[in-house]
Motif scaffolding. Structure first.
Motif, PDB file in Angstrom:
ATOM      1  N   ASP A 116       0.846  -1.192   0.000  1.00 20.40           N
ATOM      2  CA  ASP A 116       0.000   0.000   0.000  1.00 20.40           C
ATOM      3  C   ASP A 116       0.882   1.244   0.000  1.00 20.40           C
ATOM      4  OD1 ASP A 116      -1.637   2.172   0.605  1.00 20.40           O
ATOM      5  OD2 ASP A 116      -2.901   1.019   1.976  1.00 20.40           O
ATOM      6  N   PRO A 117       0.892   2.034  -1.087  1.00 20.15           N
ATOM      7  CA  PRO A 117       1.740   3.224  -1.128  1.00 20.15           C
ATOM      8  C   PRO A 117       1.438   4.222  -0.017  1.00 20.15           C
ATOM      9  CG  PRO A 117       0.954   2.669  -3.331  1.00 20.15           C
ATOM     10  CD  PRO A 117       0.209   1.794  -2.375  1.00 20.15           C
ATOM     11  N   HIS A 118       0.148   4.406   0.308  1.00 23.84           N
ATOM     12  CA  HIS A 118      -0.214   5.364   1.357  1.00 23.84           C
ATOM     13  C   HIS A 118       0.287   4.893   2.722  1.00 23.84           C
ATOM     14  CE1 HIS A 118      -2.648   7.597  -1.470  1.00 23.84           C
ATOM     15  NE2 HIS A 118      -3.280   6.483  -1.806  1.00 23.84           N
ATOM     16  N   VAL A 146       5.780   0.292  -6.883  1.00 28.65           N
ATOM     17  CA  VAL A 146       4.905   1.439  -6.669  1.00 28.65           C
ATOM     18  C   VAL A 146       4.947   1.881  -5.206  1.00 28.65           C
ATOM     19  CG1 VAL A 146       2.522   2.263  -6.804  1.00 28.65           C
ATOM     20  CG2 VAL A 146       3.439   0.802  -8.618  1.00 28.65           C
ATOM     21  N   VAL A 147       5.069   0.939  -4.305  1.00 28.48           N
ATOM     22  CA  VAL A 147       5.171   1.250  -2.884  1.00 28.48           C
ATOM     23  C   VAL A 147       6.516   1.910  -2.584  1.00 28.48           C
ATOM     24  CG1 VAL A 147       5.126   0.271  -0.565  1.00 28.48           C
ATOM     25  CG2 VAL A 147       3.630  -0.655  -2.334  1.00 28.48           C
ATOM     26  N   ALA A 148       7.574   1.374  -3.161  1.00 32.93           N
ATOM     27  CA  ALA A 148       8.901   1.961  -2.956  1.00 32.93           C
ATOM     28  C   ALA A 148       8.956   3.385  -3.483  1.00 32.93           C
ATOM     29  CB  ALA A 148       9.962   1.106  -3.641  1.00 32.93           C
ATOM     30  N   ARG A 149       8.248   3.642  -4.577  1.00 36.31           N
ATOM     31  CA  ARG A 149       8.228   4.997  -5.121  1.00 36.31           C
ATOM     32  C   ARG A 149       7.584   5.970  -4.122  1.00 36.31           C
ATOM     33  NH1 ARG A 149       5.206   6.561 -10.699  1.00 36.31           N
ATOM     34  NH2 ARG A 149       3.433   5.856  -9.460  1.00 36.31           N
ATOM     35  N   ALA A 150       6.494   5.544  -3.482  1.00 32.46           N
ATOM     36  CA  ALA A 150       5.863   6.396  -2.471  1.00 32.46           C
ATOM     37  C   ALA A 150       6.799   6.639  -1.298  1.00 32.46           C
ATOM     38  CB  ALA A 150       4.558   5.764  -1.994  1.00 32.46           C
TER      39      ALA A 150
END
Length: 377
Positions: free
Chosen positions: A72-74, A98-102
């Motif tokens: 979960d990115p958030h 995508v999570v690492a990017r957040a």
């Protein structure tokens, strides 16, 4: 499990000040890939324990403060904020791109060093940052190696079954850009409105010789693999999974023999050196199974951060060029960081890359089909 805490317990100020704390991010619950998270954390824990056995950081014990991102990115961004408030010296880990990017975006905003272990998305941050570095090879590098493997095997007509994701969309773009000038075509099946039968029909209609799975496991990956294997029109079709799903035991457990002969990307050298072999043995004992490349990434991540903290101090005395001075023997080669064109973070260029599959004759054994990159010490 020396070096790890799952929850922060009340401690005296002197005890907290005596510790050097690293925030560890990993997907440990669904919908995250739990097996990957478990391997990643096992590697980080092993390295933290060895750092402490060797005297810690300037005599201070190293402690991992673990947070579950659950893909979960958030949740990951919130964890970075919490860990910064807790005073961690740096962040480590994460598997999902995508999570690492957040997490990287938030770490950059806070000025908190983050060494990403496993995520490969090229655009880990929107703008170049001095705070983030990465061990895993960028997606554009690894997936081009995979595309070259397909071309060398004579494959030109490729179908991808894809779910909506920035990561999958980036992979499709890399494949198209690399294959098109060499006579290859890539046809996408959007799995939001398709079934396994749709994938089979598309393969037959396009006379494609390769199906690439850019989807989640177990579903819809398991259903697609079984349908293709049983479709007489598709005898001889190569199924591939460049993101590495067949690396993990859950893949073999869910698909059995059907899961063999499916090439994927793995970030290991063809032969581990003495350090890699020793760590591999320790990881096998900790995991009670063969360690994946993700476990080695976790170990290398904490090992590198420990060396950086020894060199620059444990109280976040970081400079924009701190990553440039890193040179550490990892399990898979000598690790240093540089600026790579079109990559906004400090990058190890490159970790070794393999194209591997499970041997159809012995699905528990891996076959190395192609190699590229570094050699382990």
């Amino acid at each position: 499990m020396s070096g790890m805490v799952n929850e922060v317990r009340p401690q005296g100020r002197d005890e907290l000040n005596a510790r050097v704390r690293i925030g560890a991010l990993a997907p440990l619950t669904r919908p995250g890939w739990q097996e990957a998270g478990r391997h990643l954390l096992a590697g980080m824990e092993l390295a933290a324990g060895e750092v402490n056995d060797a005297g810690g950081i300037e005599g201070r014990p190293l402690e991992l403060v673990v947070r579950d991102t659950a893909a979960d990115p958030h949740r990951a961004a919130a964890a970075v904020d919490e860990l910064a408030r807790l005073g961690v010296a740096a962040l480590a880990g994460e598997y999902h791109s995508v999570v690492a990017r957040a997490a990287a975006t938030r770490a950059d905003a806070l000025g908190l060093p983050f060494l990403c272990a496993s995520a490969v998305l090229d655009a880990l941050t929107e703008q170049p940052t001095p705070w983030v570095a990465r061990l895993a090879p960028a997606q554009s590098h690894g997936w081009r190696v995979y595309a070259d493997f397909l071309l060398a095997a004579g494959h030109r007509r490729i179908v991808v079954a894809a779910e909506p994701s920035v990561y999958w969309a980036s992979g499709i773009r890399i494949l198209r850009d690399h294959l098109a000038p060499r006579g290859g075509t890539v046809t996408e099946v959007d799995m939001r409105g398709a079934t396994a039968a749709t994938v089979c029909d598309t393969l037959a209609d396009r006379h494609a010789t390769v199906l690439l799975l850019l989807v989640g496991h177990p579903e819809p990956a398991v259903s697609i693999v079984r349908s293709v294997r049983r479709d007489r029109r598709l005898a001889g079709t190569l199924i591939g999974a460049p993101a590495g799903q067949p690396e993990f035991a859950a893949w073999a457990e869910s698909l059995g023999e059907d899961g063999a002969g499916i090439p994927f990307l793995r970030y290991l050298p063809e032969r581990l050196g003495p350090l890699g072999a020793r760590v591999g043995t320790a990881l096998r004992e900790r995991l009670d199974q063969a360690p994946s490349f993700v476990a080695f990434e976790g170990y290398d991540t904490v090992t590198v951060l420990a060396e950086v903290l020894r060199a620059h101090g444990a109280d976040r005395a970081w400079t924009p060029e701190s990553w440039a001075g890193v040179s550490v023997d990892g399990t898979r080669g000598r690790i240093d960081f540089s600026r790579v064109p079109d990559i906004g973070v400090w990058q190890w260029a490159w970790a070794p890359v393999q194209v591997v599959d499970r041997d159809p004759a012995r699905p528990g054994r891996f076959r190395v089909l192609r190699t590229a990159g570094a050699t382990a010490p």
